[in-house]
Design a protein around this motif. Sequence first.
Motif, mmCIF file in Angstrom:
data_model
loop_
_atom_site.group_PDB
_atom_site.id
_atom_site.type_symbol
_atom_site.label_atom_id
_atom_site.label_comp_id
_atom_site.label_asym_id
_atom_site.label_seq_id
_atom_site.Cartn_x
_atom_site.Cartn_y
_atom_site.Cartn_z
ATOM 1 N N SER A 5 60.884 -8.751 44.584
ATOM 2 C CA SER A 5 60.256 -8.295 43.356
ATOM 3 C C SER A 5 59.778 -6.867 43.567
ATOM 4 C CB SER A 5 59.087 -9.207 42.992
ATOM 5 O OG SER A 5 57.901 -8.699 43.531
ATOM 6 N N ILE A 6 59.516 -6.193 42.476
ATOM 7 C CA ILE A 6 58.989 -4.829 42.558
ATOM 8 C C ILE A 6 57.725 -4.807 43.409
ATOM 9 C CG2 ILE A 6 57.833 -3.056 41.190
ATOM 10 C CD1 ILE A 6 59.798 -3.404 39.064
ATOM 11 N N ILE A 7 56.947 -5.861 43.286
ATOM 12 C CA ILE A 7 55.689 -5.911 44.044
ATOM 13 C C ILE A 7 55.957 -5.843 45.546
ATOM 14 C CG2 ILE A 7 53.728 -7.404 44.613
ATOM 15 C CD1 ILE A 7 53.492 -8.119 41.716
ATOM 16 N N ILE A 10 56.621 -2.042 46.411
ATOM 17 C CA ILE A 10 55.544 -1.037 46.334
ATOM 18 C C ILE A 10 54.243 -1.529 46.961
ATOM 19 C CG2 ILE A 10 56.547 0.116 44.314
ATOM 20 C CD1 ILE A 10 54.359 -1.310 42.626
ATOM 21 N N SER A 11 54.343 -2.471 47.857
ATOM 22 C CA SER A 11 53.170 -2.957 48.579
ATOM 23 C C SER A 11 53.640 -3.522 49.920
ATOM 24 C CB SER A 11 52.454 -4.039 47.759
ATOM 25 O OG SER A 11 53.202 -5.237 47.748
ATOM 26 N N PRO A 12 52.834 -3.973 50.820
ATOM 27 C CA PRO A 12 51.384 -4.077 50.697
ATOM 28 C C PRO A 12 50.656 -2.781 51.059
ATOM 29 C CG PRO A 12 52.052 -4.943 52.827
ATOM 30 C CD PRO A 12 53.314 -4.524 52.100
ATOM 31 N N VAL A 13 49.419 -2.731 50.600
ATOM 32 C CA VAL A 13 48.477 -1.757 51.135
ATOM 33 C C VAL A 13 48.095 -2.306 52.503
ATOM 34 C CG1 VAL A 13 46.232 -0.682 50.825
ATOM 35 C CG2 VAL A 13 47.625 -1.215 48.825
ATOM 36 N N GLU B 30 60.935 -8.751 35.653
ATOM 37 C CA GLU B 30 59.978 -9.400 36.569
ATOM 38 C C GLU B 30 59.334 -10.602 35.877
ATOM 39 O OE1 GLU B 30 58.866 -8.924 39.798
ATOM 40 O OE2 GLU B 30 60.453 -7.464 40.101
ATOM 41 N N GLU B 35 57.062 -15.502 38.027
ATOM 42 C CA GLU B 35 55.761 -15.374 38.697
ATOM 43 C C GLU B 35 54.983 -14.114 38.346
ATOM 44 O OE1 GLU B 35 55.290 -16.250 42.719
ATOM 45 O OE2 GLU B 35 56.067 -18.283 42.484
ATOM 46 N N ASN B 36 55.703 -13.011 38.134
ATOM 47 C CA ASN B 36 55.021 -11.732 37.992
ATOM 48 C C ASN B 36 54.947 -11.251 36.548
ATOM 49 O OD1 ASN B 36 54.641 -11.568 40.776
ATOM 50 N ND2 ASN B 36 56.675 -10.699 41.046
ATOM 51 N N LYS B 40 50.297 -8.390 36.210
ATOM 52 C CA LYS B 40 50.234 -8.513 37.668
ATOM 53 C C LYS B 40 50.935 -7.332 38.351
ATOM 54 C CE LYS B 40 51.044 -11.906 41.278
ATOM 55 N NZ LYS B 40 51.777 -13.095 41.678
ATOM 56 N N VAL B 41 52.093 -6.948 37.828
ATOM 57 C CA VAL B 41 52.831 -5.827 38.430
ATOM 58 C C VAL B 41 52.058 -4.524 38.232
ATOM 59 C CG1 VAL B 41 54.987 -4.512 38.426
ATOM 60 C CG2 VAL B 41 55.047 -6.979 38.046
ATOM 61 N N GLN B 44 49.134 -4.330 40.636
ATOM 62 C CA GLN B 44 49.530 -3.976 42.001
ATOM 63 C C GLN B 44 49.884 -2.493 42.067
ATOM 64 O OE1 GLN B 44 49.554 -5.770 45.053
ATOM 65 N NE2 GLN B 44 49.811 -3.643 45.716
ATOM 66 N N ALA B 45 50.582 -1.989 41.027
ATOM 67 C CA ALA B 45 50.973 -0.581 41.018
ATOM 68 C C ALA B 45 49.731 0.311 41.041
ATOM 69 C CB ALA B 45 51.834 -0.275 39.802
ATOM 70 N N LYS B 47 46.759 -0.543 42.184
ATOM 71 C CA LYS B 47 46.131 -0.721 43.498
ATOM 72 C C LYS B 47 46.856 0.133 44.549
ATOM 73 C CE LYS B 47 45.358 -4.559 46.570
ATOM 74 N NZ LYS B 47 45.741 -5.949 46.824
ATOM 75 N N SER B 48 48.188 0.101 44.504
ATOM 76 C CA SER B 48 48.978 0.883 45.460
ATOM 77 C C SER B 48 48.770 2.376 45.238
ATOM 78 C CB SER B 48 50.467 0.537 45.331
ATOM 79 O OG SER B 48 50.696 -0.789 45.752
ATOM 80 N N ILE B 148 56.446 2.166 39.071
ATOM 81 C CA ILE B 148 57.226 0.963 38.757
ATOM 82 C C ILE B 148 58.726 1.308 38.679
ATOM 83 C CG2 ILE B 148 57.653 -0.804 36.969
ATOM 84 C CD1 ILE B 148 54.585 -0.672 36.400
#
Lengths: 222, 292
Positions: A5-7, A10-13, B30, B35-36, B40-41, B44-45, B47-48, B148
């Motif tokens: 997934s995209i997540i 672009i992660s983790p921190v 997504e 799930e996402n 949620k995405v 996270q973006a 946060k990152s 993204i």
Amino acid sequence: MRQTSIIDIISPVMAGPSSSHTAGAVRLGLLARNVYNTKPDKVTFKLYNSYALTGKGHGTDKGLLAGILGFSVADERIKNVFGTPEANNINYEFEFLEDFNRHPNAVDFIFEGGLKMSVSGTSIGAGEIVLTKINGFSVNLDGKYNTLLLVYDDMPGVISNVTGIIQEDNVNIASLHCDRSAKGKTASMCICVDGELSKNCLQEISDLKDMYIVRYIKKLED
Amino acid sequence: MENTITTFRQLYYTCKETNKKIYEAALDYEASKGENTEYKVRLQAKKSLDAMKSAIKTGLCSTESSPSGLSGNDCDKLQKRFKDYGAILGSTAQKIMTYTLATSEQNLRMGTIVACPTAGSCGIVPAVLIAYAEDYNITENDQINALITAGEIGRIVSVKMALAGAVGGCQAECGVASAMASAALTQMRGGNIKQIINASALVLKNVLGLTCDPVCGLVEIPCVKRNSFLAIHAVTASELAMANIISKIPADEIVDAMEQTGKLMSPLLKESSQGGLAKTKTAIALEKNILG
């Protein structure tokens, strides 16, 4: 086909410098901690091959300990984990070994305390990890699913009883992995589930005859 | 299964048919997987992105060396140089180079960074994205959209090949990071779908064969400085793409070539530190000093 997934991209921190040798180490520690499930008196970390050789420079030793202490991959304390009160509160030891039959990034956790337990794992790249052995039983735990780990007396009907209880809980089983030491001796079961198992369900499984270890290991959240 | 997006071609046609931007199509996809959610995405973006900014900020002010002692003060050196002599590439490029080193050096100090897509390549996307956003007043929301977009490019490459030096060499780490950065940049500059995908294609085409042969097995030599090189590489690709210069080989075929190149690459050159730079005379001497 690989599904990411995209997540994931672009992660983790995380605390650097390496996804496999630092973040992977923390995640291995976290998962092993959840498997042991109680505070150990002592943990011996056996690092193999690349983990042993470049582990110091990558903070692999720090990462493993941080994971055992419950720090997340982004925790600022990882860098100085050896000086933290949490680390002073348990005994630990590192061994750096070479064994080319093992994965380049392999580790054994030897827990001592009320229960003695050995947990082996490998870091397979990009922060992904897998626990491969628990007390000599082969398992396949990657921290991506809530997982039920059982060690029990090998006899007919156990798998059916356990999966029946999970079915009653209306939870879908994503994968099931079994192993045993010898016919009629001890056996292990790793059940990855979609969603959450209820307290009742876990209690019912614990109450089954001749269950030695029942662990509900939550998936890792970064 | 209908409506999957696993290739650049599918991404392009999905965007075209639904009249959506890459990040919109990516968020839809997504969400469709279950799930996402978009929330949620985006969370996270955000946060990152925040962690990226904080790593740059800390890295710019530090000269602390890495545990190995091999590196840690290059960002400081570059900033001192730029104080007296501006970069011939201009002020944004100057910022990109500096920010890349800031993040990469934070990484080897065990500072907090974002693996984007990996820790070894963590300097590239943040430097290009944030330097441009600062200089051209890009809103936070558009920065998130750009991140993204970058993530979607990395995801599509990762369908065919694992983003790990041990599998595909550095082309799969810094190479993919550069393609992601180029997409983010082209998105922020108002590039269209074709231009964004082309920017990524041009990057990937020009990193084929890049090996992963880090000295002493550490994420330091050549990784730290390579981040800077591949950040500028991303800018070059974006400039070409914005001029409607087309990669004659389509993006998906380039990814195929990249995967094949990764497979053909000797294991000695894929994160094992058993060949290439890692086995030069100087590297062997450093290894003796550091690893004992």
